[in-house]
Design a protein around this motif. Structure first.
Motif, PDB file in Angstrom:
ATOM      1  N   ILE A   1      47.821  55.974  18.608  1.00  0.00           N
ATOM      2  CA  ILE A   1      49.099  55.264  18.638  1.00  0.00           C
ATOM      3  C   ILE A   1      50.129  56.028  19.465  1.00  0.00           C
ATOM      4  O   ILE A   1      50.806  55.451  20.313  1.00  0.00           O
ATOM      5  CB  ILE A   1      49.590  54.990  17.203  1.00  0.00           C
ATOM      6  N   THR A   2      50.250  57.320  19.255  1.00  0.00           N
ATOM      7  CA  THR A   2      51.245  58.073  20.032  1.00  0.00           C
ATOM      8  C   THR A   2      50.852  58.156  21.508  1.00  0.00           C
ATOM      9  O   THR A   2      51.728  58.280  22.362  1.00  0.00           O
ATOM     10  CB  THR A   2      51.493  59.472  19.443  1.00  0.00           C
ATOM     11  N   ALA A   3      49.577  58.044  21.822  1.00  0.00           N
ATOM     12  CA  ALA A   3      49.153  58.017  23.230  1.00  0.00           C
ATOM     13  C   ALA A   3      49.694  56.776  23.941  1.00  0.00           C
ATOM     14  O   ALA A   3      49.940  56.801  25.148  1.00  0.00           O
ATOM     15  CB  ALA A   3      47.635  58.066  23.330  1.00  0.00           C
ATOM     16  N   LEU A   4      49.894  55.696  23.204  1.00  0.00           N
ATOM     17  CA  LEU A   4      50.459  54.480  23.796  1.00  0.00           C
ATOM     18  C   LEU A   4      51.956  54.622  24.076  1.00  0.00           C
ATOM     19  O   LEU A   4      52.541  53.790  24.768  1.00  0.00           O
ATOM     20  CB  LEU A   4      50.228  53.286  22.867  1.00  0.00           C
ATOM     21  N   MET A   5      52.560  55.668  23.557  1.00  0.00           N
ATOM     22  CA  MET A   5      54.002  55.872  23.702  1.00  0.00           C
ATOM     23  C   MET A   5      54.360  56.844  24.819  1.00  0.00           C
ATOM     24  O   MET A   5      55.496  57.302  24.905  1.00  0.00           O
ATOM     25  CB  MET A   5      54.574  56.397  22.373  1.00  0.00           C
ATOM     26  N   THR A   6      53.419  57.175  25.689  1.00  0.00           N
ATOM     27  CA  THR A   6      53.692  58.186  26.715  1.00  0.00           C
ATOM     28  C   THR A   6      54.703  57.725  27.748  1.00  0.00           C
ATOM     29  O   THR A   6      55.414  58.534  28.321  1.00  0.00           O
ATOM     30  CB  THR A   6      52.392  58.624  27.418  1.00  0.00           C
ATOM     31  N   THR A   7      54.812  56.434  27.992  1.00  0.00           N
ATOM     32  CA  THR A   7      55.774  55.931  28.959  1.00  0.00           C
ATOM     33  C   THR A   7      57.045  55.501  28.237  1.00  0.00           C
ATOM     34  O   THR A   7      57.018  54.619  27.384  1.00  0.00           O
ATOM     35  CB  THR A   7      55.193  54.718  29.719  1.00  0.00           C
ATOM     36  N   GLY A   8      58.151  56.150  28.567  1.00  0.00           N
ATOM     37  CA  GLY A   8      59.442  55.720  28.052  1.00  0.00           C
ATOM     38  C   GLY A   8      59.884  56.333  26.743  1.00  0.00           C
ATOM     39  O   GLY A   8      61.003  56.106  26.312  1.00  0.00           O
ATOM     40  N   PHE A   9      59.032  57.074  26.061  1.00  0.00           N
ATOM     41  CA  PHE A   9      59.414  57.714  24.802  1.00  0.00           C
ATOM     42  C   PHE A   9      59.347  59.228  24.984  1.00  0.00           C
ATOM     43  O   PHE A   9      58.325  59.758  25.430  1.00  0.00           O
ATOM     44  CB  PHE A   9      58.486  57.290  23.663  1.00  0.00           C
ATOM     45  N   ASP A  10      60.410  59.927  24.621  1.00  0.00           N
ATOM     46  CA  ASP A  10      60.407  61.379  24.773  1.00  0.00           C
ATOM     47  C   ASP A  10      59.539  62.037  23.698  1.00  0.00           C
ATOM     48  O   ASP A  10      59.112  61.397  22.737  1.00  0.00           O
ATOM     49  CB  ASP A  10      61.827  61.937  24.775  1.00  0.00           C
TER      50      ASP A  10
END
Length: 138
Positions: free
Chosen positions: A21-30
């Motif tokens: 799930i956190t891998a999907l947040m690499t773009t746009g999330f610090d």
């Protein structure tokens, strides 16, 4: 964008799912946001696994919604509902550990961590389904 996941009711399944799930947040999330979401998600899933009953479904669902302004996680389970006062009465001192680490209880701080890491935390129980909704703004 909505992503749906399921995991077995097994503590060993939590870390791989949280990493996905956190891998999907690499773009746009610090990094701070990803770390906060990861910690809250691991705590929430641990609670779902630990507090589920034998009658609970063998799978725990997670819905992830990513937008330009926020990340929303919904943990979907068939465990018995938790008393709402647990969320309403979060004590900020629950995270204090003091000087004597030997006296620190092993559990009891998960909900406080979740509330501290997220901007909104809500809980709903309908029929035989519980939903813990976690939201963090960018």
């Amino acid at each position: 964008m909505l992503h749906s996941f399921t995991m077995p009711r097994d503590l060993a399944a939590i870390s791989p799912l949280a990493q996905s799930i956190t891998a999907l947040m690499t773009t746009g999330f610090d990094q701070d946001t990803r770390d906060a979401v990861d910690l809250a998600l691991v705590e929430a899933l641990s609670n779902a696994v630990k507090h589920g009953t034998e009658d609970s479904a063998r799978l725990v669902g997670v819905e992830l919604t990513l937008s330009d302004t926020e990340v929303i996680l919904e943990i979907i389970d068939s465990s018995p509902p938790m008393p709402l006062f647990l969320l309403e009465d979060i004590n900020p001192d629950a995270l204090e550990v003091g000087d004597d680490l030997a006296t620190v209880p092993e559990s009891g701080r998960g909900l406080a961590l979740i509330v501290m890491m997220m901007d909104e935390v809500t809980f709903h129980h309908t029929g035989n389904q519980t939903r813990l909704r976690l939201m963090r703004r960018r």
